[in-house]
Design an enzyme around this catalytic site. Structure first.
Site, PDB file in Angstrom:
ATOM      1  N   CYS A 179       0.954  -1.458  -0.177  1.00 34.78           N
ATOM      2  CA  CYS A 179       0.085   0.154   0.082  1.00 34.78           C
ATOM      3  C   CYS A 179       0.840   1.251   0.024  1.00 34.78           C
ATOM      4  O   CYS A 179       1.654   1.349  -1.052  1.00 34.78           O
ATOM      5  CB  CYS A 179      -0.720  -0.172   1.492  1.00 34.78           C
ATOM      6  SG  CYS A 179      -2.061   1.114   0.818  1.00 34.78           S
ATOM      7  N   HIS A 214      -3.286  -5.957   2.992  1.00 39.31           N
ATOM      8  CA  HIS A 214      -2.921  -5.998   3.778  1.00 39.31           C
ATOM      9  C   HIS A 214      -3.776  -7.809   4.709  1.00 39.31           C
ATOM     10  O   HIS A 214      -4.011  -7.529   3.898  1.00 39.31           O
ATOM     11  CB  HIS A 214      -4.151  -4.509   4.953  1.00 39.31           C
ATOM     12  CG  HIS A 214      -3.333  -3.452   4.673  1.00 39.31           C
ATOM     13  ND1 HIS A 214      -1.459  -2.752   4.667  1.00 39.31           N
ATOM     14  CD2 HIS A 214      -4.274  -2.742   4.082  1.00 39.31           C
ATOM     15  CE1 HIS A 214      -1.909  -1.986   4.691  1.00 39.31           C
ATOM     16  NE2 HIS A 214      -2.927  -1.408   3.563  1.00 39.31           N
TER      17      HIS A 214
HETATM   18  N1  GLN Z   1      -2.375   7.357   2.545  1.00 32.30           N
HETATM   19  C1  GLN Z   1      -2.736   5.166   1.782  1.00 32.30           C
HETATM   20  C2  GLN Z   1      -3.823   6.035   0.317  1.00 32.30           C
HETATM   21  O1  GLN Z   1      -4.731   6.377   1.384  1.00 32.30           O
HETATM   22  C3  GLN Z   1      -1.463   4.296   1.618  1.00 32.30           C
HETATM   23  C4  GLN Z   1      -2.819   3.826   3.021  1.00 32.30           C
HETATM   24  C5  GLN Z   1      -2.261   2.349   3.442  1.00 32.30           C
HETATM   25  O2  GLN Z   1      -1.014   2.168   3.617  1.00 32.30           O
HETATM   26  N2  GLN Z   1      -3.369   1.389   3.967  1.00 32.30           N
HETATM   27  O3  GLN Z   1      -3.638   5.002  -0.715  1.00 32.30           O
END
Ligand code: GLN
Length: 262
Positions: free
Chosen positions: A86, A184
């Site tokens: 992510c 995740h």
């Molecule tokens: N802040 C980033 C987004 O919203 C990554 C989010 C995350 O790592 N879950 O796309």
């Protein structure tokens, strides 16, 4: 090598390190998790580098530090093995959009991330590409606003069967020995075959199979649950398909946290 776990470690991404260590040790491969915190130099010479997810601000800080540090560039250009989840994946790309605007990434993955109109929140089910190393269906949990576009030097990890992923029907990225994903879960607990792919890159051959009843049961439960949901429950149109009570809860969550940008 676990890079900045306190900043890049949303939704249990530290579990990826635990899974890799456990699966290595069960094959009698000595394994140690080395955690590097912001302010410490990232050591070269690790076998696998892990970057997890992070809120926009944490992600921006991590990107600035990693650009200045330069070790990730050396590692990736030397074909080092990296799993970037992510925010971690977005940081390795050309640029990403955080709450305060566009932020330059490390430019090590040929991907660019902009913000979507909605957050993608929920289960992600991915059919790996034919060329993606014979992996089975991949399962994960996603929570991000970013939408990622791949350039010609990157290829997706797979195609989205349920959820949003990169936002164009593809999910994740594979380039050199870097796997990027929006999953995740943690991703490697839900997808031990992906963990073994990374371990195999390090040791130079596929690791011996492991009997893994817990992982098998977890995967079965997740895959059955997601496949039994109508396509309309995918995150992009969830507001329309969710019961009113859940929609109300969602609004309350948003107003309390006023876009956590996670
Ligand atoms: N802040 C980033 C987004 O919203 C990554 C989010 C995350 O790592 N879950 O796309």
């Amino acid at each position: 090598m676990h890079v900045y776990p306190t900043v890049l470690g949303l939704y249990g991404d530290r579990g990826n390190a635990l899974v890799l260590r456990s699966r290595a040790e069960r094959r009698d491969l000595p394994a140690e998790i080395v955690s590097i915190e912001p302010g410490e130099p990232v050591p070269a010479g690790g076998d696998i580098y892990l970057l997890g997810g992070g809120e926009d601000l944490a992600q921006t800080t991590a990107a600035e530090l990693l650009r200045a540090d330069d070790t990730m560039r050396q590692v990736i250009e030397a074909n080092g093995v990296v799993l970037a989840v992510c925010a971690g994946m977005q940081i390795l790309g050309h640029q990403f959009r955080a709450a305060r605007g566009l932020v330059p990434g490390l430019g090590l993955l040929d991907v660019t991330t902009d913000a979507g109109a909605t957050r993608a929140v929920g289960e992600l089910l991915v059919a790996p590409d034919e060329a993606s190393f014979g992996l089975p269906a991949l399962t994960g949990y996603e929570n991000h606003r970013g939408r990622t576009t791949l350039g010609p030097h990157a290829r997706p990890l797979g195609r989205v069967d349920h959820g949003v992923g990169n936002g164009d029907g593809t999910e994740g990225v594979v380039q050199r020995r870097v796997v990027g994903t929006y999953m995740h879960g943690p991703a490697l607990a839900r997808n031990p075959a992906l963990a073994d792919l990374l371990l195999g890159w390090v040791i130079g051959h596929a690791p011996a199979p492991l009997a893994d009843p817990t992982a098998v049961a977890l995967r079965k439960e997740r895959l059955l649950t997601v496949r039994s949901r109508p396509a309309a429950s995918s995150p992009e149109n969830r507001t329309m398909s969710r019961p009113a009570t859940v929609a109300r809860l969602r609004i309350r969550f948003r107003s309390r946290d006023s876009d956590p940008g996670a």
